[in-house]
Design an enzyme around this catalytic site. Structure first.
Site, PDB file in Angstrom:
ATOM      1  N   LYS A   1      64.735   0.687  -6.878  1.00  0.00           N
ATOM      2  CA  LYS A   1      64.637  -0.294  -7.968  1.00  0.00           C
ATOM      3  C   LYS A   1      63.533   0.095  -8.946  1.00  0.00           C
ATOM      4  CE  LYS A   1      66.533  -4.247  -5.480  1.00  0.00           C
ATOM      5  NZ  LYS A   1      66.291  -5.525  -4.803  1.00  0.00           N
TER       6      LYS A   1
ATOM      7  N   CYS B   1      74.475 -14.266   3.398  1.00  0.00           N
ATOM      8  CA  CYS B   1      73.646 -13.957   2.231  1.00  0.00           C
ATOM      9  C   CYS B   1      73.050 -15.235   1.650  1.00  0.00           C
ATOM     10  CB  CYS B   1      74.544 -13.351   1.158  1.00  0.00           C
ATOM     11  SG  CYS B   1      74.207 -11.645   0.888  1.00  0.00           S
TER      12      CYS B   1
END
Ligand code: ATP
Ligand code: ZN
Length: 281
Positions: free
Chosen positions: A71, A202
């Site tokens: 990232k 999730c």
């Protein structure tokens, strides 16, 4: 510049001298970094250990072609394209490990004088602000510890697991509550955070909530660095009711973190010193 002409900010160009550390460049941190980049920040330090996944595309900022990249790397590339004048430093590390924490502290500080490596002089932070955009308690405690050690003001941010609420909070060591002064409910009730995150399930996520929290974070970072308006102590966001609660969170005299207690004493001594009182008159 128009902000200057309209009398909102007296010296907007000061932003070119400002340096902000963003810890966690996920849903909130990546958007906050983009906002700061578009505002013309001087320097950004980006921290994360994770890679971009296709599953992250329900958030803003990253694109499918970033999948598989760290990232920090993907963010640096995009931000440099948007504004090449921003100096970006990337740190691909986990701030909670022993070596990660050391590297984190080192990266936030002015380099030590080589002739004075074992000096007892406190290390000086080189950043104006740290923005915590991580998603777990352990990492927040780590940012708290680093900022208490360096006497560094920081902002904490968070989005709830159900994606419909969030908050930002300003933490000035000694003045406001540190992250350990008032433990979050999960910790106060002795629940292990890891048991909340079930395997294969999730957390919900909405780019809207994350974008709003990032905007509240950067708005207050700008006010803090450029000295305009009132900097919020705490702003919450409840998406279901469009409710933005605000409050001030004072430091806890009995905080379990000894550096926090020391910073509180320093802050009090500073507030009531006769010289200070005389200066204020
Ligand atoms: P999900 O867990 O749902 O996949 P995410 O991990 O991208 O989402 P976000 O809330 O979008 O979570 O962003 C939080 C970011 O903080 C992530 O990119 C994560 O890698 C980073 N982060 C969390 N803990 C640490 C840590 N200890 N050191 C460095 N970065 C961290
Ligand atoms: Zn504390």
């Amino acid at each position: 510049m128009a902000l200057q002409r309209m009398g909102i900010v007296s010296n907007y160009t000061h932003i070119r001298q400002c340096c902000v550390a963003v810890v966690g460049v996920g849903g909130v941190g990546s958007v906050a970094s983009e906002m700061l980049t578009r505002c013309g920040i001087g320097r950004l330090l980006l921290y994360d250990y994770d890679t971009v996944e296709l599953a992250n595309m329900n958030r803003l900022f990253y694109k499918p072609e970033h999948a598989g990249l760290f990232k920090t790397e993907a963010a640096s590339r995009t931000l440099t394209e948007i504004n090449p004048d921003v100096a970006i430093e990337q740190f691909n590390l986990n701030v909670t490990t022993t070596s990660g924490f050391e590297a984190f502290l080192d990266s936030l500080c002015e380099p030590r004088d080589v002739n004075d490596a074992s000096s007892s002089i406190p290390r000086r932070s080189r950043v104006d602000l740290v923005l915590s955009c991580v998603d777990n308690y352990e990492a927040r405690i780590t940012v708290n510890q680093a900022c208490l050690e360096l006497n560094q003001t920081w902002f904490e941010s968070g989005v709830s697991e159900d994606a419909v609420s969030g908050h930002i909070q300003k933490l000035v060591p000694g003045e406001n509550a540190c992250f350990e002064c008032v433990p979050p409910l999960v910790v106060a009730s002795g629940i292990d955070e890891r048991t909340l995150k079930r395997e294969g399930v999730c957390a919900a996520s909405l780019p809207t909530t994350m974008g709003l929290v990032a905007a509240m974070l950067v708005q207050n970072a700008l006010k803090y660095m450029l000295g305009f308006g009132e900097v919020a102590s705490y702003v919450g966001y409840n998406a279901l009711k469009d409710f933005f609660p605000t409050m001030a969170v004072g430091a806890n005299l009995e905080c379990r973190n000894s550096i926090c207690r020391r910073r509180q004493q320093e802050y009090k001594a500073f507030m009531v010193s006769p010289e200070q009182v005389a200066k204020l008159k």
